[in-house]
Design a protein around this motif. Structure first.
Motif, mmCIF file in Angstrom:
data_model
loop_
_atom_site.group_PDB
_atom_site.id
_atom_site.type_symbol
_atom_site.label_atom_id
_atom_site.label_comp_id
_atom_site.label_asym_id
_atom_site.label_seq_id
_atom_site.Cartn_x
_atom_site.Cartn_y
_atom_site.Cartn_z
ATOM 1 N N GLN A 1 0.819 -1.197 0.000
ATOM 2 C CA GLN A 1 0.000 0.000 0.000
ATOM 3 C C GLN A 1 0.860 1.256 0.000
ATOM 4 O O GLN A 1 0.430 2.299 0.449
ATOM 5 N N HIS A 2 2.072 1.115 -0.524
ATOM 6 C CA HIS A 2 2.953 2.261 -0.695
ATOM 7 C C HIS A 2 2.969 2.675 -2.155
ATOM 8 O O HIS A 2 2.817 1.842 -3.049
ATOM 9 N N SER A 26 -0.306 5.603 3.919
ATOM 10 C CA SER A 26 -0.500 4.422 3.077
ATOM 11 C C SER A 26 -1.710 4.613 2.175
ATOM 12 O O SER A 26 -2.706 5.214 2.572
ATOM 13 N N ALA A 27 -1.623 4.070 0.968
ATOM 14 C CA ALA A 27 -2.726 4.160 0.006
ATOM 15 C C ALA A 27 -3.814 3.160 0.350
ATOM 16 O O ALA A 27 -3.553 2.116 0.941
ATOM 17 N N GLN A 28 -5.056 3.485 -0.038
ATOM 18 C CA GLN A 28 -6.149 2.521 0.060
ATOM 19 C C GLN A 28 -5.824 1.355 -0.862
ATOM 20 O O GLN A 28 -5.264 1.561 -1.942
ATOM 21 N N PRO A 29 -6.169 0.147 -0.463
ATOM 22 C CA PRO A 29 -5.971 -0.990 -1.370
ATOM 23 C C PRO A 29 -6.699 -0.750 -2.696
ATOM 24 O O PRO A 29 -7.834 -0.285 -2.708
ATOM 25 N N ALA A 30 -6.040 -1.023 -3.784
ATOM 26 C CA ALA A 30 -6.587 -0.915 -5.145
ATOM 27 C C ALA A 30 -7.011 0.503 -5.521
ATOM 28 O O ALA A 30 -7.798 0.692 -6.437
ATOM 29 N N ALA A 48 -5.580 7.957 0.343
ATOM 30 C CA ALA A 48 -4.935 7.214 1.429
ATOM 31 C C ALA A 48 -5.955 6.411 2.212
ATOM 32 O O ALA A 48 -7.169 6.554 2.031
ATOM 33 N N SER A 49 -5.459 5.580 3.089
ATOM 34 C CA SER A 49 -6.328 4.717 3.899
ATOM 35 C C SER A 49 -7.274 5.522 4.797
ATOM 36 O O SER A 49 -8.279 4.994 5.255
#
Length: 102
Positions: A1-2, A26-30, A48-49
């Protein structure tokens, strides 16, 4: 998630973890990602998350993370958003995404 950057320095390809370098969220998944480069540097946008739109910004010296949703007091992004778009024009920089509110 980077968020990673693959770049070519006219000699070899390298991988750079921009999230780590900029101490970013961290990025949101997908989630989607968008970017452009203009005279002031490189701009990379993602959700981001925390459901905020973040900018990883390279000012031609170092990378930094900016939470644009907090800075603009903007709407949170939809969970699981995959689409995000950005551009720079004569009137400034623009980032587009789907929000939770209307």
């Amino acid at each position: 998630q980077h968020v990673h950057q693959l770049y070519y320095d006219n000699s070899r390809w390298s991988d750079q973890d921009l999230t780590s370098v900029a101490n970013g969220a961290s990025a949101q998944p997908a989630s989607g990602i968008s970017s452009f480069a203009i005279s002031d540097g490189q701009h990379v946008y993602y959700v981001a998350s925390d459901q905020h739109v973040h900018q990883l910004y390279y000012n031609n010296s170092k990378w930094s993370d900016q939470d644009l949703t907090s800075i603009a007091n903007g709407a949170s992004a939809q969970p699981g958003i995959r689409g995000i778009s950005s551009l720079a024009s004569g009137d400034g920089q623009h980032v587009y995404f789907k929000s939770l509110s209307h």
